[in-house]
Write a protein that holds these residues in place. Structure first.
Motif, PDB file in Angstrom:
ATOM      1  N   LEU A  30      35.534  19.191  45.426  1.00 42.28           N
ATOM      2  CA  LEU A  30      36.859  19.182  44.808  1.00 42.28           C
ATOM      3  C   LEU A  30      37.094  20.461  44.017  1.00 42.28           C
ATOM      4  CD1 LEU A  30      39.490  17.723  44.043  1.00 42.28           C
ATOM      5  CD2 LEU A  30      38.245  16.645  42.147  1.00 42.28           C
ATOM      6  N   GLY A  31      36.081  20.917  43.290  1.00 38.39           N
ATOM      7  CA  GLY A  31      36.218  22.139  42.511  1.00 38.39           C
ATOM      8  C   GLY A  31      36.530  23.340  43.377  1.00 38.39           C
ATOM      9  N   PHE A  32      35.802  23.492  44.482  1.00 43.98           N
ATOM     10  CA  PHE A  32      36.052  24.632  45.369  1.00 43.98           C
ATOM     11  C   PHE A  32      37.388  24.470  46.101  1.00 43.98           C
ATOM     12  CE2 PHE A  32      31.407  25.236  45.003  1.00 43.98           C
ATOM     13  CZ  PHE A  32      31.413  26.591  44.673  1.00 43.98           C
ATOM     14  N   ALA A  33      37.776  23.228  46.416  1.00 41.76           N
ATOM     15  CA  ALA A  33      39.067  23.000  47.067  1.00 41.76           C
ATOM     16  C   ALA A  33      40.209  23.413  46.142  1.00 41.76           C
ATOM     17  CB  ALA A  33      39.207  21.534  47.463  1.00 41.76           C
ATOM     18  N   MET A  34      40.108  23.077  44.858  1.00 50.01           N
ATOM     19  CA  MET A  34      41.151  23.462  43.910  1.00 50.01           C
ATOM     20  C   MET A  34      41.196  24.970  43.726  1.00 50.01           C
ATOM     21  SD  MET A  34      41.216  20.462  40.990  1.00 50.01           S
ATOM     22  CE  MET A  34      39.482  20.581  40.567  1.00 50.01           C
ATOM     23  N   ALA A  35      40.025  25.612  43.724  1.00 40.74           N
ATOM     24  CA  ALA A  35      39.995  27.074  43.625  1.00 40.74           C
ATOM     25  C   ALA A  35      40.696  27.697  44.825  1.00 40.74           C
ATOM     26  CB  ALA A  35      38.555  27.567  43.525  1.00 40.74           C
ATOM     27  N   ILE A  52      47.954  34.335  46.166  1.00 45.22           N
ATOM     28  CA  ILE A  52      48.062  35.359  47.214  1.00 45.22           C
ATOM     29  C   ILE A  52      49.421  35.297  47.903  1.00 45.22           C
ATOM     30  CG2 ILE A  52      47.183  36.052  49.485  1.00 45.22           C
ATOM     31  CD1 ILE A  52      44.382  35.251  48.493  1.00 45.22           C
ATOM     32  N   THR A  53      49.835  34.097  48.309  1.00 44.73           N
ATOM     33  CA  THR A  53      51.101  33.961  49.041  1.00 44.73           C
ATOM     34  C   THR A  53      52.318  34.230  48.159  1.00 44.73           C
ATOM     35  OG1 THR A  53      51.071  31.562  48.615  1.00 44.73           O
ATOM     36  CG2 THR A  53      50.128  32.335  50.699  1.00 44.73           C
ATOM     37  N   SER A  54      52.158  34.086  46.843  1.00 47.37           N
ATOM     38  CA  SER A  54      53.280  34.371  45.936  1.00 47.37           C
ATOM     39  C   SER A  54      53.354  35.848  45.571  1.00 47.37           C
ATOM     40  CB  SER A  54      53.164  33.534  44.662  1.00 47.37           C
ATOM     41  OG  SER A  54      52.013  33.906  43.919  1.00 47.37           O
ATOM     42  N   GLY A  55      52.439  36.658  46.129  1.00 44.44           N
ATOM     43  CA  GLY A  55      52.459  38.088  45.863  1.00 44.44           C
ATOM     44  C   GLY A  55      51.806  38.483  44.559  1.00 44.44           C
ATOM     45  N   HIS A  56      51.017  37.555  43.964  1.00 46.63           N
ATOM     46  CA  HIS A  56      50.370  37.862  42.692  1.00 46.63           C
ATOM     47  C   HIS A  56      49.319  38.946  42.852  1.00 46.63           C
ATOM     48  CE1 HIS A  56      49.569  36.679  38.505  1.00 46.63           C
ATOM     49  NE2 HIS A  56      48.332  37.053  38.763  1.00 46.63           N
ATOM     50  N   THR A  57      48.759  39.051  44.054  1.00 47.09           N
ATOM     51  CA  THR A  57      47.789  40.098  44.351  1.00 47.09           C
ATOM     52  C   THR A  57      48.098  40.684  45.713  1.00 47.09           C
ATOM     53  OG1 THR A  57      45.438  40.612  44.595  1.00 47.09           O
ATOM     54  CG2 THR A  57      46.155  38.459  45.363  1.00 47.09           C
ATOM     55  N   THR A  58      47.821  41.959  45.878  1.00 49.07           N
ATOM     56  CA  THR A  58      48.137  42.627  47.140  1.00 49.07           C
ATOM     57  C   THR A  58      46.898  43.080  47.900  1.00 49.07           C
ATOM     58  OG1 THR A  58      48.330  44.742  45.957  1.00 49.07           O
ATOM     59  CG2 THR A  58      50.352  43.463  46.270  1.00 49.07           C
ATOM     60  N   PHE A  59      45.725  43.032  47.266  1.00 47.63           N
ATOM     61  CA  PHE A  59      44.534  43.565  47.922  1.00 47.63           C
ATOM     62  C   PHE A  59      43.712  42.484  48.621  1.00 47.63           C
ATOM     63  CE2 PHE A  59      43.091  42.372  43.718  1.00 47.63           C
ATOM     64  CZ  PHE A  59      41.838  41.823  43.933  1.00 47.63           C
ATOM     65  N   LEU A  60      44.095  41.210  48.460  1.00 49.76           N
ATOM     66  CA  LEU A  60      43.378  40.119  49.095  1.00 49.76           C
ATOM     67  C   LEU A  60      44.263  39.403  50.105  1.00 49.76           C
ATOM     68  CD1 LEU A  60      41.414  38.320  46.218  1.00 49.76           C
ATOM     69  CD2 LEU A  60      40.465  39.769  48.012  1.00 49.76           C
ATOM     70  N   SER A  92      30.822  31.997  47.676  1.00 48.27           N
ATOM     71  CA  SER A  92      30.671  31.539  46.295  1.00 48.27           C
ATOM     72  C   SER A  92      29.965  30.191  46.236  1.00 48.27           C
ATOM     73  CB  SER A  92      32.043  31.437  45.606  1.00 48.27           C
ATOM     74  OG  SER A  92      32.596  32.715  45.391  1.00 48.27           O
ATOM     75  N   VAL A  93      30.178  29.347  47.260  1.00 45.02           N
ATOM     76  CA  VAL A  93      29.437  28.084  47.325  1.00 45.02           C
ATOM     77  C   VAL A  93      27.939  28.376  47.336  1.00 45.02           C
ATOM     78  CG1 VAL A  93      28.914  26.069  48.747  1.00 45.02           C
ATOM     79  CG2 VAL A  93      31.282  26.806  48.463  1.00 45.02           C
ATOM     80  N   LEU A 109      40.043  35.290  50.847  1.00 40.64           N
ATOM     81  CA  LEU A 109      39.825  34.164  49.937  1.00 40.64           C
ATOM     82  C   LEU A 109      38.869  33.152  50.553  1.00 40.64           C
ATOM     83  CD1 LEU A 109      40.522  32.566  47.335  1.00 40.64           C
ATOM     84  CD2 LEU A 109      42.449  31.577  48.599  1.00 40.64           C
ATOM     85  N   GLU A 110      39.032  32.891  51.844  1.00 38.18           N
ATOM     86  CA  GLU A 110      38.139  31.944  52.522  1.00 38.18           C
ATOM     87  C   GLU A 110      36.701  32.455  52.500  1.00 38.18           C
ATOM     88  OE1 GLU A 110      40.006  31.709  56.305  1.00 38.18           O
ATOM     89  OE2 GLU A 110      41.607  30.347  55.620  1.00 38.18           O
ATOM     90  N   ASP A 111      36.519  33.758  52.736  1.00 38.83           N
ATOM     91  CA  ASP A 111      35.169  34.335  52.659  1.00 38.83           C
ATOM     92  C   ASP A 111      34.622  34.215  51.237  1.00 38.83           C
ATOM     93  OD1 ASP A 111      35.233  35.031  55.326  1.00 38.83           O
ATOM     94  OD2 ASP A 111      35.814  37.119  54.962  1.00 38.83           O
ATOM     95  N   LEU A 112      35.478  34.492  50.255  1.00 43.18           N
ATOM     96  CA  LEU A 112      35.060  34.421  48.858  1.00 43.18           C
ATOM     97  C   LEU A 112      34.600  33.012  48.495  1.00 43.18           C
ATOM     98  CD1 LEU A 112      34.880  35.663  45.996  1.00 43.18           C
ATOM     99  CD2 LEU A 112      37.278  35.050  45.683  1.00 43.18           C
TER     100      LEU A 112
END
Length: 265
Positions: free
Chosen positions: A28-33, A41-49, A61-62, A54-57
């Motif tokens: 659940l923790g990783f799903a929420m992350a 990302i989709t809202s344009g908060h970051t442009t380099f990822l 991270s797991v 994110l899926e790789d991260l």
């Protein structure tokens, strides 16, 4: 005085396969992350990822949390025992994880991804930091469901009697951590990161916030029986949190000073 509600630690039993609530809390923790990170990302908060980044991260991270958390527990909490019983280092199902070790594991993953994306570590960690607290909240809920990591004795009306902890009411310190390191820290980080900040400040604030909340809650949490209290009457969790606070303050201040020296347009 309250009585622990006696949760069944097994959420689902399918033949010999037992799915534990604690493991589900990690998922659940990783799903929420992932959900929060994808939204940023989709809202344009970051442009380099990208979402793929994110899926790789999340995937690596797991591994970082599990391996780092276990090795951190081995090295920080019971090095003598595991040196004498090295085969048990791999027995993660018997319990024994360290947040501070897990954090180091995630930092190594972020170093790899930051190098791959050709950005600084703090640029990436500023994106990741607000995604962490809800995962911490899920983990502490898992601790509570397992009836582990209970608090010190208390006479407060919400003191709780835990199984395997005697008949003395104790602080439900897992819920304190859920509320502070989890929900409160998430609100602080999400609000603070909603506006552009100098690189490093979001990461610094996370270290300060987690370290401070963990340090305070440790006063109500029963120290590990095999360690007890250490120098100055502080627990291992407090000694590991102090460097986090100091490093966080240094990062936050240096970031602010560098930002103030930049030319204004």
């Amino acid at each position: 005085m309250l009585h622990y509600p006696h949760f069944n630690p097994i959420a689902l039993q399918i033949g010999p396969l037992a799915i534990h609530w604690y493991g589900l809390m990690y998922l659940l923790g990783f799903a929420m992350a992932y959900i929060l990170g994808r939204r940023r990302i989709t809202s344009g908060h970051t442009t380099f990822l990208t979402v793929r980044d994110l899926e790789d991260l999340i995937f690596y991270s797991v591994l970082g949390v599990v391996l780092g958390g276990r090795l951190g527990y081995v090295l920080f909490y019971q090095p003598g025992y595991y040196m004498a019983h090295p085969a048990q280092i791999y027995h993660v199902w018997d319990g024994g994880m360290s947040f501070h070790g897990g954090l180091l594991g995630v930092i190594l993953v972020m170093l790899w991804l930051a190098r791959k994306k050709r950005v600084t570590l703090f640029t990436l960690s500023d994106f990741v930091a607000p995604l962490i607290p809800l995962g911490l909240a899920a983990g502490r809920l898992g601790n509570f469901i397992n009836g582990e990591l209970w608090g010190r004795p208390t006479t407060l009306p919400w003191g709780m009697i835990f199984p395997n902890a005697g008949n003395i009411p104790r602080h439900p310190s897992q819920l304190y951590e859920l509320g502070l390191e989890g929900l409160t820290l998430f609100a602080i980080m999400w609000i603070f990161s909603s506006k552009p900040r100098p690189v490093g400040q979001i990461s610094g604030l996370f270290l300060i916030g987690y370290g401070t909340f963990r340090f305070l809650v440790e006063f109500t949490r029963e120290p590990d029986a095999f360690l007890g209290l250490l120098a100055l009457g502080l627990s291992m969790g407090q000694w590991l949190s102090l460097p986090m606070i100091v490093i966080g303050v240094v990062i936050f201040v240096i970031s602010a000073r560098r930002s103030s020296r930049l030319p204004k347009h």
